[in-house]
Each structure stands twice: as structure tokens, then as C-alpha cells.
Design a protein around this motif. Structure first.
Motif: not given
Length: 291
Positions: A117-121, A123-136, A44-46
């Protein structure tokens, strides 16, 4: 270059566990279809980059974010589990995996806004999120910078600062020394390889960022499950600090655990995080503390 790559892996997989286990996990990551699946992989172009991402399963959206120097394949134990119930969305973050970024600068805020930007691409309004390390870190920033996008958030091994008030002193010293050594080597080269420049960009991120104020955590409105190992590279007191400053938060410290909770405690990790997403957040105050 090999020294830098090894350090990135050490931070990722915590070789303090049995070496043979870490090697086996690395082999599994290198051979899994996740992160290299032509049937579902897309770009995706983000925000000026071509972000590589994969989507698995159907249902409520779930965004999973990898750590520094990682990739989609780091979640080979989470994808099949959560895809049974969720639409699981994973991406290689800017300058990592298949997502190339030749720019000199990199920040957690940039990566966070890419994910938004990816979520907007999609068309996702909201999501649950898991983040590990830097992802957290990026999960926390996503909840602060784009609060409408995060329903519930689970972070493991996240930090607000790069210093020894947050990071184990041995690890902090090791990362900083490697960053300085790599930067010195880069200066001596007339035409340094692009890969080396990229690795050093990621090392600089580990060494000098993030710089999130504790007070900013109070802006997070969604429920957050704050996770850490009791022998994590992130100190337990810092994980507690994050938990104590988020209005709606639970705390889970895994005993006998390092940084790689989604790998070496995968079954327990998946179950507890799944329960957190499935059940309403409960405020435990006053007499409820006796329950």
C-alpha cells in the motif's frame, strides 16, 4: 515489560557479539536522525493505519524493511550508502516505531500488504527490496503476494516457520517462554498498558508465525539473494532450504556471523547487495558450474 523489551533487542542485535559493541550500536540507533528526521518524515493513510515513512536519495526505488520490534533507524548504515544511487524508502511497520496500531491481531501478511500500500501511495510500480529478519519474511511475502512490485529481493535472517527446524532451539525456547510469561502477566492485569499489549502482539508474531509453505517459494519470479550468518538465529540448513526453493536465487552465508549482518558486516553487506541489484541475474547450470 523490561524483560520483553530486552528480548526484542537481543533478537535484533544478537548480543552474542561483544556486549560493548552491541551497546554502542544501540546508542547509535537511539541518536541517529534516521527514523526521526522531521525534514523528510511523513505519514500515509494505509489500510486503516497512519504509516510513518522516510525517503532518501534519488534514482531507482529501493524499499528497506526492518525486523520485529525494529524501526527505520536500524538501517543507519544502509541509508547513506544506498541513497547515493537509489531512492531509498523506509517505513516503521504496523505496530512498530512511529506507526501505531491498536488492533489485537497482527500478521506478516498484514504488514506485507501495508508495504504494498505504501508503494502504491508513492506511485511506485516496482522496487528493489532489502529485508532483515521479519523484514526478510515480509520481503518474501511481498514477492509472492505482489510479484509486480518486486524487481530484485535481498533477504537476511528470514524464516518460513517459527519452530526448531528453522530457528535455533535455544532462541526458539527463549522467545516462546517469554511470550507465555508475558501473556500470563497480561491476564492478571485489569488495565494493562497499551505498550505492553503491543509488545506481546509482536512477541506472539515471533512465537507462532510465519507459516509459509516451502512450495510457495517457487511462485517467486524475481531474482533473490538469500543471506544468513553461519551462527544466525535462523539455522543455516533452513536458509539453504529457502535458497533451494526459489527459482532464481543466490546464496550467501557469512562466516563468523550472527543475525545482524547489516550491522556487524555492514560494509561487506552493502557492497554485495549493491552488486546483486546492479548486475543481471545469471543462471548457473551445466558446464557453467565449472566457472
Amino acid at each position: 515489560m523490561k524483560r520483553i523489551a530486552l528480548l526484542m533487542f537481543m533478537v535484533l542485535s544478537m548480543l552474542s557479539t561483544a556486549a560493548i559493541r552491541a551497546q554502542d550500536i544501540r546508542k547509535m540507533m537511539d541518536t541517529t536522525k534516521y527514523g526521526r528526521n522531521p525534514a523528510v518524515g511523513k505519514y500515509a493513510n494505509i489500510r486503516g493505519i497512519k504509516m510513518y515513512y522516510e525517503v532518501y536519495g534519488k534514482g531507482e526505488p529501493l524499499l528497506i524493511i526492518h525486523g520485529n520490534g525494529g524501526s527505520i533507524n536500524n538501517f543507519l548504515f544502509q541509508i547513506p550508502y544506498f541513497a547515493k544511487k537509489y531512492q531509498v524508502i523506509l517505513a516503521d511497520s504496523r505496530a512498530q516505531g512511529k506507526t501505531v496500531d491498536s488492533a489485537d491481531s497482527l500478521s506478516y501478511e498484514m504488514i506485507t500488504d501495508d508495504l504494498n500500500g505504501l508503494l502504491e501511495h508513492l506511485k511506485i510500480k516496482n522496487a528493489n527490496v532489502i529485508g532483515w529478519s521479519d523484514g526478510g519474511i515480509e520481503g518474501l511475502l511481498l514477492a509472492m503476494r505482489h510479484p509486480d512490485k518486486v524487481n530484485k529481493l535481498a533477504v537476511t535472517g528470514a524464516n518460513l516457520r517459527p519452530d526448531t527446524t528453522a530457528v535455533d532451539p535455544f532462541v526458539q525456547k527463549m522467545v516462546l517462554a517469554e511470550n507465555i510469561k508475558g501473556a500470563d502477566s497480561l491476564k492478571k492485569m485489569k488495565n494493562p498498558p497499551a505498550e505492553m499489549k503491543n509488545q506481546l502482539k509482536l512477541m506472539h508474531l515471533l512465537s507462532y508465525e510465519p507459516n509459509i509453505k516451502t512450495a510457495d517459494l517457487k511462485k517467486i519470479s524475481c531474482p533473490v539473494l538469500v543471506i544468513g550468518g553461519d551462527h544466525d538465529v535462523i539455522t543455516t540448513r533452513h536458509t539453504l532450504e529457502i535458497f533451494e526453493n526459489i527459482p532464481k536465487a543466490y546464496l550467501w552465508i557469512l562466516p563468523n556471523s550472527g543475525h545482524s549482518t547489516p550491522i556487524f558486516y555492514r560494509d561487506m553487506f552493502n557492497q554485495v547487495v549493491s552488486d546483486f541489484f546492479a548486475k543481471p541475474y545469471r543462471s548457473i547450470e551445466k558446464t557453467a558450474r565449472f566457472n
